[in-house]
Write a protein that holds these residues in place. Structure first.
Motif, PDB file in Angstrom:
ATOM      1  N   LYS A   1       6.025  -1.475 -11.369  1.00 28.97           N
ATOM      2  CA  LYS A   1       6.095  -2.056 -10.150  1.00 28.97           C
ATOM      3  C   LYS A   1       4.560  -2.082  -9.705  1.00 28.97           C
ATOM      4  CE  LYS A   1       8.060  -3.146  -5.949  1.00 28.97           C
ATOM      5  NZ  LYS A   1       6.717  -3.552  -5.407  1.00 28.97           N
ATOM      6  N   ILE A   2       4.020  -0.967  -9.770  1.00 22.10           N
ATOM      7  CA  ILE A   2       2.359  -0.808  -9.361  1.00 22.10           C
ATOM      8  C   ILE A   2       1.615  -2.001 -10.189  1.00 22.10           C
ATOM      9  CG2 ILE A   2       0.422   0.723  -8.998  1.00 22.10           C
ATOM     10  CD1 ILE A   2       2.109   2.999  -8.647  1.00 22.10           C
ATOM     11  N   ALA A   3       1.887  -1.907 -11.450  1.00 16.29           N
ATOM     12  CA  ALA A   3       1.114  -2.774 -12.306  1.00 16.29           C
ATOM     13  C   ALA A   3       1.123  -4.348 -11.856  1.00 16.29           C
ATOM     14  CB  ALA A   3       1.559  -2.461 -13.788  1.00 16.29           C
ATOM     15  N   PHE A   4       2.484  -4.735 -11.532  1.00 14.22           N
ATOM     16  CA  PHE A   4       2.597  -6.058 -11.171  1.00 14.22           C
ATOM     17  C   PHE A   4       2.036  -6.431  -9.885  1.00 14.22           C
ATOM     18  CE2 PHE A   4       6.702  -6.621 -13.875  1.00 14.22           C
ATOM     19  CZ  PHE A   4       6.264  -7.995 -14.586  1.00 14.22           C
ATOM     20  N   ASP A   5       2.230  -5.267  -8.889  1.00 19.09           N
ATOM     21  CA  ASP A   5       1.590  -5.536  -7.735  1.00 19.09           C
ATOM     22  C   ASP A   5       0.001  -5.590  -7.530  1.00 19.09           C
ATOM     23  OD1 ASP A   5       4.084  -5.142  -6.450  1.00 19.09           O
ATOM     24  OD2 ASP A   5       3.713  -3.298  -5.740  1.00 19.09           O
ATOM     25  N   VAL A   6      -0.537  -4.696  -8.576  1.00 19.36           N
ATOM     26  CA  VAL A   6      -1.988  -4.797  -8.491  1.00 19.36           C
ATOM     27  C   VAL A   6      -2.401  -6.181  -9.220  1.00 19.36           C
ATOM     28  CG1 VAL A   6      -4.004  -3.718  -9.567  1.00 19.36           C
ATOM     29  CG2 VAL A   6      -2.439  -2.435  -8.667  1.00 19.36           C
ATOM     30  N   SER A   7      -1.639  -6.609 -10.339  1.00 15.70           N
ATOM     31  CA  SER A   7      -2.232  -7.910 -10.943  1.00 15.70           C
ATOM     32  C   SER A   7      -1.749  -9.180 -10.148  1.00 15.70           C
ATOM     33  CB  SER A   7      -1.212  -7.729 -12.307  1.00 15.70           C
ATOM     34  OG  SER A   7      -1.793  -6.962 -13.315  1.00 15.70           O
ATOM     35  N   ASP A   8      -0.726  -9.145  -9.388  1.00 11.96           N
ATOM     36  CA  ASP A   8      -0.647  -9.901  -8.270  1.00 11.96           C
ATOM     37  C   ASP A   8      -1.906 -10.192  -7.589  1.00 11.96           C
ATOM     38  OD1 ASP A   8       1.558 -10.913  -9.435  1.00 11.96           O
ATOM     39  OD2 ASP A   8       3.006  -9.937  -7.851  1.00 11.96           O
ATOM     40  N   THR A   9      -2.135  -9.217  -6.774  1.00 10.50           N
ATOM     41  CA  THR A   9      -3.251  -8.744  -5.724  1.00 10.50           C
ATOM     42  C   THR A   9      -4.600  -9.423  -6.361  1.00 10.50           C
ATOM     43  OG1 THR A   9      -2.026  -7.149  -4.896  1.00 10.50           O
ATOM     44  CG2 THR A   9      -4.315  -7.399  -4.108  1.00 10.50           C
ATOM     45  N   LEU A  10      -4.810  -8.922  -7.706  1.00  9.98           N
ATOM     46  CA  LEU A  10      -6.179  -9.327  -8.356  1.00  9.98           C
ATOM     47  C   LEU A  10      -6.008 -10.764  -8.785  1.00  9.98           C
ATOM     48  CD1 LEU A  10      -7.019  -6.041  -9.611  1.00  9.98           C
ATOM     49  CD2 LEU A  10      -7.695  -6.975  -7.769  1.00  9.98           C
ATOM     50  N   HIS A  11      -4.882 -11.367  -9.136  1.00  9.94           N
ATOM     51  CA  HIS A  11      -4.794 -12.527  -9.744  1.00  9.94           C
ATOM     52  C   HIS A  11      -5.166 -12.579 -11.076  1.00  9.94           C
ATOM     53  CE1 HIS A  11      -3.679 -14.453  -5.999  1.00  9.94           C
ATOM     54  NE2 HIS A  11      -4.540 -14.053  -5.568  1.00  9.94           N
ATOM     55  N   SER A  12      -4.629 -11.566 -11.947  1.00 10.73           N
ATOM     56  CA  SER A  12      -5.245 -11.264 -13.190  1.00 10.73           C
ATOM     57  C   SER A  12      -4.374 -11.736 -14.495  1.00 10.73           C
ATOM     58  CB  SER A  12      -5.563  -9.743 -13.584  1.00 10.73           C
ATOM     59  OG  SER A  12      -4.355  -9.043 -13.367  1.00 10.73           O
ATOM     60  N   GLN A  13      -4.714 -12.370 -15.230  1.00 14.90           N
ATOM     61  CA  GLN A  13      -3.647 -12.940 -16.495  1.00 14.90           C
ATOM     62  C   GLN A  13      -3.129 -11.944 -17.412  1.00 14.90           C
ATOM     63  OE1 GLN A  13      -7.639 -14.936 -17.749  1.00 14.90           O
ATOM     64  NE2 GLN A  13      -6.704 -16.915 -17.691  1.00 14.90           N
ATOM     65  N   SER A  14      -4.050 -10.966 -17.461  1.00 12.45           N
ATOM     66  CA  SER A  14      -3.669  -9.860 -18.623  1.00 12.45           C
ATOM     67  C   SER A  14      -4.369  -8.645 -17.992  1.00 12.45           C
ATOM     68  CB  SER A  14      -4.049 -10.331 -19.991  1.00 12.45           C
ATOM     69  OG  SER A  14      -4.035  -8.964 -20.808  1.00 12.45           O
ATOM     70  N   MET A  15      -3.546  -7.313 -17.993  1.00 16.10           N
ATOM     71  CA  MET A  15      -4.270  -6.270 -17.520  1.00 16.10           C
ATOM     72  C   MET A  15      -3.374  -5.026 -17.997  1.00 16.10           C
ATOM     73  SD  MET A  15      -6.928  -5.610 -16.044  1.00 16.10           S
ATOM     74  CE  MET A  15      -7.444  -7.269 -15.374  1.00 16.10           C
ATOM     75  N   GLY A  16      -4.129  -4.204 -18.854  1.00 14.81           N
ATOM     76  CA  GLY A  16      -3.431  -2.689 -19.187  1.00 14.81           C
ATOM     77  C   GLY A  16      -3.935  -1.701 -17.864  1.00 14.81           C
ATOM     78  N   TYR A  17      -2.821  -0.991 -17.733  1.00 12.52           N
ATOM     79  CA  TYR A  17      -3.344   0.159 -16.724  1.00 12.52           C
ATOM     80  C   TYR A  17      -3.082   1.177 -17.512  1.00 12.52           C
ATOM     81  CZ  TYR A  17      -2.975  -3.817 -13.491  1.00 12.52           C
ATOM     82  OH  TYR A  17      -3.353  -5.060 -12.687  1.00 12.52           O
ATOM     83  N   ASP A  18      -3.695   2.459 -17.136  1.00 11.39           N
ATOM     84  CA  ASP A  18      -3.416   3.792 -17.672  1.00 11.39           C
ATOM     85  C   ASP A  18      -3.238   4.573 -16.403  1.00 11.39           C
ATOM     86  OD1 ASP A  18      -4.345   2.770 -19.997  1.00 11.39           O
ATOM     87  OD2 ASP A  18      -5.999   4.107 -20.040  1.00 11.39           O
ATOM     88  N   PHE A  19      -1.945   5.195 -16.533  1.00 11.64           N
ATOM     89  CA  PHE A  19      -1.366   5.977 -15.553  1.00 11.64           C
ATOM     90  C   PHE A  19      -1.467   7.720 -15.795  1.00 11.64           C
ATOM     91  CE2 PHE A  19       0.576   1.757 -14.378  1.00 11.64           C
ATOM     92  CZ  PHE A  19       0.173   1.937 -13.057  1.00 11.64           C
ATOM     93  N   VAL A  20      -1.519   8.252 -15.068  1.00  9.41           N
ATOM     94  CA  VAL A  20      -1.496   9.808 -15.031  1.00  9.41           C
ATOM     95  C   VAL A  20      -0.356  10.169 -13.643  1.00  9.41           C
ATOM     96  CG1 VAL A  20      -3.047  10.573 -16.528  1.00  9.41           C
ATOM     97  CG2 VAL A  20      -3.423  10.644 -14.026  1.00  9.41           C
ATOM     98  N   PHE A  21       0.238  11.393 -13.572  1.00 10.19           N
ATOM     99  CA  PHE A  21       0.936  11.594 -12.476  1.00 10.19           C
ATOM    100  C   PHE A  21       0.705  13.067 -12.042  1.00 10.19           C
ATOM    101  CE2 PHE A  21       3.384   8.969 -15.470  1.00 10.19           C
ATOM    102  CZ  PHE A  21       4.196   8.224 -14.581  1.00 10.19           C
ATOM    103  N   ASP A  22       0.373  12.982 -10.471  1.00  6.27           N
ATOM    104  CA  ASP A  22       0.095  14.221  -9.629  1.00  6.27           C
ATOM    105  C   ASP A  22       0.913  15.085  -9.597  1.00  6.27           C
ATOM    106  OD1 ASP A  22       1.724  13.365  -7.875  1.00  6.27           O
ATOM    107  OD2 ASP A  22       0.091  12.450  -6.383  1.00  6.27           O
ATOM    108  N   HIS A  23       0.529  16.340  -8.951  1.00  8.79           N
ATOM    109  CA  HIS A  23       1.521  17.356  -8.887  1.00  8.79           C
ATOM    110  C   HIS A  23       2.835  17.328  -8.272  1.00  8.79           C
ATOM    111  CE1 HIS A  23      -0.955  17.552  -5.145  1.00  8.79           C
ATOM    112  NE2 HIS A  23       0.011  18.398  -4.587  1.00  8.79           N
ATOM    113  N   ASN A  24       2.897  15.822  -7.314  1.00  9.27           N
ATOM    114  CA  ASN A  24       4.265  15.454  -6.630  1.00  9.27           C
ATOM    115  C   ASN A  24       4.830  14.730  -7.586  1.00  9.27           C
ATOM    116  OD1 ASN A  24       3.775  17.086  -4.372  1.00  9.27           O
ATOM    117  ND2 ASN A  24       2.216  15.456  -3.715  1.00  9.27           N
ATOM    118  N   GLY A  25       4.334  14.230  -8.732  1.00 11.51           N
ATOM    119  CA  GLY A  25       5.054  13.315  -9.600  1.00 11.51           C
ATOM    120  C   GLY A  25       4.705  11.814  -9.364  1.00 11.51           C
ATOM    121  N   ASN A  26       3.735  11.577  -8.708  1.00 12.87           N
ATOM    122  CA  ASN A  26       3.239  10.296  -8.322  1.00 12.87           C
ATOM    123  C   ASN A  26       2.229   9.793  -9.151  1.00 12.87           C
ATOM    124  OD1 ASN A  26       4.760  10.035  -5.800  1.00 12.87           O
ATOM    125  ND2 ASN A  26       3.288  11.201  -4.701  1.00 12.87           N
ATOM    126  N   PRO A  27       2.496   8.576  -9.524  1.00 18.87           N
ATOM    127  CA  PRO A  27       1.618   7.832 -10.696  1.00 18.87           C
ATOM    128  C   PRO A  27       0.399   7.424  -9.952  1.00 18.87           C
ATOM    129  CG  PRO A  27       3.499   6.163 -10.040  1.00 18.87           C
ATOM    130  CD  PRO A  27       3.711   7.635  -9.309  1.00 18.87           C
TER     131      PRO A  27
END
Ligand SMILES: Nc1ncnc2c1ncn2[C@@H]1O[C@H](COP(=O)(O)OP(=O)(O)O)[C@@H](O)[C@H]1O
Ligand SMILES: [Mg+2]
Length: 337
Positions: free
Chosen positions: A264-290
């Protein structure tokens, strides 16, 4: 519609296959030719999977692509997708400016400012060069002293983009795990003496330092890719006794292993940035948030062939391996937008 394609491996072989299969008019061009703009006269679009480890690409790929885009042609990657490629410092400002969930990141352009910050922040931190891939230029800094040593280097001789020793160590690690053969290790030994062209031509990285908060206890990261209206992803296991996943070579493809909040975050960021193709790397914080650690328009194609399927924008799931995400990039060239 005629598409010009620079043949460079990566996405380009699949773009060509897609054009052939679907009878799309295309021609192969050589982006390095001085008269490339003239060669583009009979084309409406230009596609180039330029690469961070090719020094020639680094010198002018973005400039050529954006020039063609300015002339009204469609290009891949376009400006929005490509300007921050292989530039983690650029990505920091971009993701902060749209309030995307970026790992807290810090950049300094003088050693004084960096030292002041080091004196009052906590450790460990993650140190990164702005460029590079496969975790080659990413390291954990445990203490103030270590951090200050890095600052010294950043504002004196700088850092090479390529280290023969690091490269050899990585080959030996993969050999021990049975992921590569002895020939590959020997190649690494030769590389200590004969540096790759990229290493010889690339200027040292200096004049800035970039750190991120260290997000502990991640045994993997998630790579989510958005291409147009589709998203797919893999889980990448960290190397043994190491916090770094990318480039490690242990991949998990099951859908159940991918946290859909990241999709969901990847779609949202790609929409905001109008990007054609984007790979995002995620890690998770101590609350489990990406949290996003970096992004890139380009990625290794084969890594995604075994994904079990992909999502659409509404997060509906489409099962099946070997979907043609490079074909989706070509389809985007054919649209009138
Ligand atoms: N701030 C961080 N905290 C914890 N782990 C991180 C952090 N940044 C990166 N990593 C890990 O290190 C790996 C490489 O970092 P990344 O910024 O993606 O560089 P690269 O461009 O080399 O892939 C990531 O795949 C992730 O596993
Ligand atoms: Mg990465």
């Amino acid at each position: 519609m005629k598409i010009a394609i620079h043949k460079s491996g990566g996405f380009s072989e699949r773009w060509i296959n897609y054009c052939q299969k679907n009878s799309i008019d295309y021609k192969i061009v050589n982006a390095y030719d001085s008269d490339i703009i003239k060669q583009m006269a009979d084309c409406d679009a230009f596609m180039w999977h330029h690469h961070q480890a090719n020094y020639k690409d680094c010198l002018f790929a973005k400039q050529l692509l954006f020039s063609l885009q300015q002339s009204g042609k469609k290009v891949f990657p376009n400006y929005n997708s490509g300007w921050h490629f292989d530039d983690k410092v650029g990505q920091k400002y971009l993701l902060e400016s749209i309030n995307a969930p970026l790992v807290p990141s810090y950049v300094f352009y003088t050693s004084e400012e960096a030292r002041k910050w080091i004196d009052k922040t906590t450790f460990p931190k993650v140190f990164k060069l702005r460029g590079g891939a496969g975790a080659a230029n990413v390291m954990l800094v445990h203490t103030r002293r270590e951090a200050k040593k890095l600052v010294c280097k950043a504002f004196r001789g700088g850092f090479p983009q390529y280290s023969g020793w690091r490269n050899l160590k990585e080959r030996i690690r993969k050999y021990r795990l049975g992921k590569t053969d002895i020939k590959d290790v020997l190649k690494g030994v030769v590389r200590l003496l004969v540096k790759p062209e990229f290493a010889k031509m690339h200027a040292p990285e200096k004049g800035y330092v970039y750190f991120q908060d260290f997000i502990p206890n991640n045994t993997c990261d998630l790579r989510i890719v958005v291409v147009g209206n589709h998203a797919f992803g893999i889980k990448r296991l960290c190397r043994e006794n190491d916090f770094r996943a990318s480039g490690g070579g242990s991949l998990i493809y099951e859908k159940s292993q991918i946290d859909e909040r990241c999709v969901k975050i990847a779609f949202d960021v790609s929409d905001t940035l109008h990007s054609q193709s984007m790979g995002y790397d995620f890690v998770f914080d101590h609350n489990g948030n990406p949290l996003i650690v970096e992004m890139s328009y380009g990625y290794a194609v084969e890594a995604y062939d075994k994904c079990e399927g992909y999502w659409d924008r509404e997060l509906n799931w489409y099962s099946g391996e070997n979907f043609d995400f490079c074909g989706w990039m070509v389809e985007d060239m054919l649209l009138n937008n």
